[in-house]
Design a protein around this motif. Structure first.
Motif, PDB file in Angstrom:
ATOM      1  N   LYS A   1       0.603  -1.203  -0.110  1.00 27.21           N
ATOM      2  CA  LYS A   1      -0.098   0.085   0.122  1.00 27.21           C
ATOM      3  C   LYS A   1       0.994   1.270  -0.125  1.00 27.21           C
ATOM      4  O   LYS A   1       0.659   2.235  -0.514  1.00 27.21           O
ATOM      5  CB  LYS A   1      -1.105   0.085   1.260  1.00 27.21           C
TER       6      LYS A   1
ATOM      7  N   THR B   1      -4.282  -2.723  -7.096  1.00 31.59           N
ATOM      8  CA  THR B   1      -4.674  -2.737  -5.929  1.00 31.59           C
ATOM      9  C   THR B   1      -3.332  -3.427  -5.082  1.00 31.59           C
ATOM     10  O   THR B   1      -2.553  -3.895  -5.632  1.00 31.59           O
ATOM     11  CB  THR B   1      -5.890  -3.927  -5.866  1.00 31.59           C
TER      12      THR B   1
ATOM     13  N   GLU C   1      -3.317  -7.129  -5.973  1.00 23.11           N
ATOM     14  CA  GLU C   1      -2.367  -7.254  -7.387  1.00 23.11           C
ATOM     15  C   GLU C   1      -0.798  -7.037  -7.255  1.00 23.11           C
ATOM     16  O   GLU C   1      -0.025  -7.577  -7.958  1.00 23.11           O
ATOM     17  CB  GLU C   1      -2.948  -6.123  -8.473  1.00 23.11           C
TER      18      GLU C   1
END
Length: 228
Positions: free
Chosen positions: A57, A68, A71
């Motif tokens: 993230k 994402t 992914e």
């Protein structure tokens, strides 16, 4: 110079025992390059020690990648399956680990890696990692709620020692700024062996900072000295 004596030792893995941080740079840049982005060293310093999903993230947000977390993790796993088996042991660290074991000093592994990632990285180093009676994989252990710089992983790892040592008796070896902060937050002294590219001012919070584990002298922390 000497420091308060310790009785137990905890080791980070990536960048400290194995040169996997170099491989992480290669892998993350491969993903970033697909979108014309650069995985910078400044970003690397900020994410070192984070758990897998946290790290993904952080990179996605910093580089504004159209992916994402799932992914990113999936794509990076494919890349690292090829890279990690080629990792090497960092200078001086195997001598230290074997010395501690030979002198009956309890040691533990405290890595933010998942157990799956750990198995890839240690594929050619099983003999060395079998010396660790206690292992904590931050990205796989439900007790490790937060990644570094939070203290969770070191508190969980230290709790695995049967004699439950006090935090100040557990010496941590780390290579990252986040790792140093995590150890200090856990109340543990920490020896930092940073990458050469790291700004030296960022290692100032460590109890002791060394350019290589080869320069560490166990007696500085009340541990048995090397005999050779």
């Amino acid at each position: 110079m000497t420091y308060k004596p310790v009785t137990h030792v905890l080791f980070d893995m990536d960048g400290l025992i194995l040169n996997t941080e170099d491989l992480y740079t290669i892998g993350f840049q491969e993903i970033a390059s697909r979108f014309g982005k650069c995985f910078t060293y400044d970003l690397k310093v900020k994410i070192m020690g984070q758990q897998s999903n946290e790290l993904a993230k952080s990179i996605i947000d910093a580089l504004d990648l159209p992916m994402t977390v799932e992914e990113f993790v999936s794509e990076s796993r494919v890349i690292f399956e090829k890279l990690f088996p080629h990792c090497k042991v960092m200078p001086g660290i195997e001598k230290l680990i074997r010395h501690l074991v030979d002198n009956n000093i309890p040691i533990g592994l405290a890595t933010s890696s998942s157990i799956e990632s750990y198995n890839l990285k240690t594929r050619n180093h099983f003999e060395l990692f079998d010396l660790f009676a206690y292992k904590t994989w931050g990205s796989s252990d439900p007790e490790v709620k937060r990644g570094k710089p939070y203290p969770d992983i070191f508190l969980v790892a230290a709790a695995k020692f049967p004699d439950k040592p006090a935090a100040e008796k557990c010496l941590v070896f780390e290579d990252s700024v986040n790792g140093v902060e995590a150890a200090l937050a856990a109340g543990m002294p920490v020896v930092m062996v940073p990458a050469p590219a790291l700004d030296s001012s960022l290692s100032g919070r460590a109890t002791l900072a060394l350019p290589s584990a080869e320069l560490f002298r166990p007696e500085m922390f009340g541990l048995p000295p090397y005999t050779d």
